[in-house]
Design an enzyme around this catalytic site. Sequence first.
Site, PDB file in Angstrom:
ATOM      1  N   GLY A   1       0.822  -1.208   0.000  1.00 60.10           N
ATOM      2  CA  GLY A   1       0.000   0.000   0.000  1.00 60.10           C
ATOM      3  C   GLY A   1       0.851   1.250   0.000  1.00 60.10           C
ATOM      4  N   GLY A   2       0.304   2.275   0.624  1.00 59.98           N
ATOM      5  CA  GLY A   2       0.997   3.565   0.671  1.00 59.98           C
ATOM      6  C   GLY A   2       2.340   3.464   1.364  1.00 59.98           C
TER       7      GLY A   2
ATOM      8  N   GLY B   1      21.489  12.592 -31.349  1.00 61.77           N
ATOM      9  CA  GLY B   1      21.116  13.198 -30.076  1.00 61.77           C
ATOM     10  C   GLY B   1      21.792  12.499 -28.911  1.00 61.77           C
ATOM     11  CB  ALA B   2      22.640   8.978 -28.308  1.00 65.79           C
TER      12      ALA B   2
HETATM   13  C1  HXC Z   1      -2.548  -4.431  12.698  1.00 65.28           C
HETATM   14  C2  HXC Z   1      -1.633  -6.303  11.775  1.00 65.28           C
HETATM   15  C3  HXC Z   1      -1.555  -5.677  10.517  1.00 65.28           C
HETATM   16  C4  HXC Z   1      -2.003  -4.337  10.415  1.00 65.28           C
HETATM   17  C5  HXC Z   1      -0.753  -7.655  10.317  1.00 65.28           C
HETATM   18  N1  HXC Z   1      -1.142  -7.530  11.600  1.00 65.28           N
HETATM   19  N2  HXC Z   1      -1.016  -6.542   9.635  1.00 65.28           N
HETATM   20  N3  HXC Z   1      -2.116  -5.686  12.849  1.00 65.28           N
HETATM   21  N4  HXC Z   1      -2.506  -3.754  11.542  1.00 65.28           N
HETATM   22  N5  HXC Z   1      -1.962  -3.678   9.275  1.00 65.28           N
HETATM   23  C6  HXC Z   1      -1.040  -8.522  12.648  1.00 65.28           C
HETATM   24  C7  HXC Z   1      -1.910  -9.728  12.414  1.00 65.28           C
HETATM   25  O1  HXC Z   1      -3.205  -9.527  12.909  1.00 65.28           O
HETATM   26  C8  HXC Z   1      -1.166 -10.788  13.211  1.00 65.28           C
HETATM   27  O2  HXC Z   1      -1.477 -10.600  14.567  1.00 65.28           O
HETATM   28  C9  HXC Z   1       0.276 -10.396  13.029  1.00 65.28           C
HETATM   29  O3  HXC Z   1       0.274  -9.036  12.640  1.00 65.28           O
HETATM   30  C10 HXC Z   1       0.976 -11.200  11.970  1.00 65.28           C
HETATM   31  O4  HXC Z   1       0.174 -11.189  10.817  1.00 65.28           O
HETATM   32  P1  HXC Z   1      -0.159 -12.542  10.008  1.00 65.28           P
HETATM   33  O5  HXC Z   1      -1.282 -12.200   9.100  1.00 65.28           O
HETATM   34  O6  HXC Z   1      -0.332 -13.664  10.962  1.00 65.28           O
HETATM   35  O7  HXC Z   1       1.206 -12.758   9.221  1.00 65.28           O
HETATM   36  P2  HXC Z   1       1.420 -13.284   7.747  1.00 65.28           P
HETATM   37  O8  HXC Z   1       0.577 -14.506   7.496  1.00 65.28           O
HETATM   38  O9  HXC Z   1       2.898 -13.400   7.591  1.00 65.28           O
HETATM   39  O10 HXC Z   1       0.857 -12.145   6.792  1.00 65.28           O
HETATM   40  C11 HXC Z   1       1.478 -10.880   6.790  1.00 65.28           C
HETATM   41  C12 HXC Z   1       0.661  -9.864   5.981  1.00 65.28           C
HETATM   42  C13 HXC Z   1      -0.827  -9.899   6.483  1.00 65.28           C
HETATM   43  C14 HXC Z   1       0.719 -10.245   4.492  1.00 65.28           C
HETATM   44  C15 HXC Z   1       1.291  -8.497   6.147  1.00 65.28           C
HETATM   45  O11 HXC Z   1      -0.822  -9.775   7.899  1.00 65.28           O
HETATM   46  C16 HXC Z   1      -1.642  -8.796   5.919  1.00 65.28           C
HETATM   47  O12 HXC Z   1      -2.134  -8.883   4.780  1.00 65.28           O
HETATM   48  N6  HXC Z   1      -1.877  -7.744   6.726  1.00 65.28           N
HETATM   49  C17 HXC Z   1      -2.690  -6.626   6.318  1.00 65.28           C
HETATM   50  C18 HXC Z   1      -1.957  -5.801   5.317  1.00 65.28           C
HETATM   51  C19 HXC Z   1      -2.732  -4.567   4.964  1.00 65.28           C
HETATM   52  O13 HXC Z   1      -3.726  -4.632   4.220  1.00 65.28           O
HETATM   53  N7  HXC Z   1      -2.312  -3.449   5.573  1.00 65.28           N
HETATM   54  C20 HXC Z   1      -2.926  -2.187   5.313  1.00 65.28           C
HETATM   55  C21 HXC Z   1      -2.312  -1.673   4.009  1.00 65.28           C
HETATM   56  S1  HXC Z   1      -2.927  -0.121   3.592  1.00 65.28           S
HETATM   57  P3  HXC Z   1      -1.602 -11.854  15.588  1.00 65.28           P
HETATM   58  O14 HXC Z   1      -1.909 -11.228  16.894  1.00 65.28           O
HETATM   59  O15 HXC Z   1      -2.682 -12.729  15.057  1.00 65.28           O
HETATM   60  O16 HXC Z   1      -0.262 -12.515  15.535  1.00 65.28           O
HETATM   61  C22 HXC Z   1      -1.813   0.880   4.271  1.00 65.28           C
HETATM   62  C23 HXC Z   1      -2.110   2.309   4.040  1.00 65.28           C
HETATM   63  C24 HXC Z   1      -0.878   3.122   4.186  1.00 65.28           C
HETATM   64  O17 HXC Z   1      -0.889   0.483   4.868  1.00 65.28           O
HETATM   65  C25 HXC Z   1      -1.153   4.465   3.599  1.00 65.28           C
HETATM   66  C26 HXC Z   1       0.053   5.350   3.691  1.00 65.28           C
HETATM   67  C27 HXC Z   1      -0.180   6.625   2.999  1.00 65.28           C
END
Ligand code: HXC
Length: 508
Positions: free
Chosen positions: A169-170, A404-405
């Site tokens: 994402g961002g 040009g290069a």
């Molecule tokens: C809070 C999170 C989290 C998040 C993961 N966890 N992402 N907690 N906020 N964004 C937590 C999970 O609940 C889990 O907690 C632990 O971290 C490990 O995650 P798993 O899913 O068990 O690990 P894995 O299978 O390795 O997968 C990793 C992952 C997946 C691919 C990153 O967790 C995932 O898809 N997370 C969400 C990603 C996402 O959509 N983020 C938002 C993006 S948008 P527990 O307690 O169960 O261990 C964004 C906007 C930014 O970031 C904008 C900036 C301008």
Amino acid sequence: MNQQIKEFIERNKQAELAGGQDKIDKQKKAGKLTARERINVLLDKGTFVELDKFVIHQSHNLGMDKNFIDGDGIVSGYGKIDGRFVYVYAYDFTVFGGSLSRTNANKIVKVQRLALKMGAPIIAINDSGGARIQEGVGSLAGYGDIFYQNTISSGVIPQISVIMGPCAGGACYSPALTDFIFMVKEKSHMFVTGPDVVKSVTNEEVDKEELGGAYTHSSKSGVSHFLGETEEDTLMMVRELLSFLPSNNMEDVPFCATSDSPLREDENLNTLIPEDPSKPYDMKELIDSIVDDRIFFEVMANFAQNIIIGFARMDGKSVGIVANQPAVQAGVLDIDASDKAARFIRFCDCFNIPVITLEDVPGFLPGCTQEHNGIIRHGAKIVYAYVEATVPKVTLITRKAYGGAYIVMSSKHTGADVNFAYPSAEIAVMGASGAVNILYRNKTDEEKAQVLKEYEKKFSNPYRAAELGYLDEIILPSQTRAKMIQALDMTQTKIRSNPAKKHGNLPL
Ligand code: HXC
């Protein structure tokens, strides 16, 4: 032992255990180091000073009021690499998946500001699930603050991102704003939207490795500059990169003593360029031959291989090298090569690193794909970057410098300080056969062969440019190293600045 000291030691231990042993075991099972281990591998032994170890989040939603972990998923502070200070922060995946909270964003911004104030490089080690979902806009605001510091620090201190896990994402935009991105084979992934979203929006089936793995970003998108085999290798590459860079834009490049003589000659170079101009050769042989101890630290080695960029040292001092690669697509300039070279030249200029250009280029790549994707505006970036750069610029034309290069590849006309050519150089509007086919398209083959010879004699050489003073010297290939070092020595005291302005308007 005093009770308060006991408590402090216990709390410290807890903080270092971060998300807990279970989560650490999971991290290890995934073949990954922990955040603290990564920092310890990266820095000189025993130099890491951790800041904000007991910071906790301020969130009270979705059960977070019962779940506090010291440090809140960022390990940050400072230490040394090869005895020089650097600032560092690492996302800790064992704590809420390394997600970014309002609080740990503040920790990051604190070290970003310190790095800028003290004039030292900053290294970010990413391994994060992105914005902390439980925090909503507070987390997004944190990203904004980090991007702001990335941008303000650009060109003042080197900023390096090392992706060692997910970066989605961002969150990708902080690394994208930094100078160099390192990725680790099969361990790092960067994408603006993941495979599931891609499937639902575009109906494309793609896995995360193909979509945003280290190989994809190193060879296809050009997002990543370095690809490491393992986490340890990757962190060693970060150390090596820093060895070429000053700590900030006010410092000179670091000096690294060498026993490689500045006068060393290489007879092999006299036969490197094939007599037949349509035959390729490997420009990397020339680079390896002329730099100190044959050490060339290539940047973006797998992307747009028709141009080569990277760092080396000449008589102990860092230089940036930009070189056409005749062994790949005849060294033609295309959109990706233009972007690759322009950004590198601008980096070198920010950090007082002289630029050596090695030129053998038949021109810009023709065709609808290139034109429709904007070769005009992308190609313009190279001209802009070379003209704007006030660092010493030394150019060597080894063979083709057409059209040009010729102009854009750091010619005298676009501001190079010293221009060399080999006797094999061909400086002309285009190659001989192309020129004859345009000018004499209605003539017989025999007549064409006759004018081809005449054209080659008149234009396929360096002498006309030398007569006009567009070349400073025609040199023997075997003496390239000595000539380059002499030129770099002479240009060391160069004083030049561009007219005062807020900033220019680089074609994008
Ligand atoms: C809070 C999170 C989290 C998040 C993961 N966890 N992402 N907690 N906020 N964004 C937590 C999970 O609940 C889990 O907690 C632990 O971290 C490990 O995650 P798993 O899913 O068990 O690990 P894995 O299978 O390795 O997968 C990793 C992952 C997946 C691919 C990153 O967790 C995932 O898809 N997370 C969400 C990603 C996402 O959509 N983020 C938002 C993006 S948008 P527990 O307690 O169960 O261990 C964004 C906007 C930014 O970031 C904008 C900036 C301008």
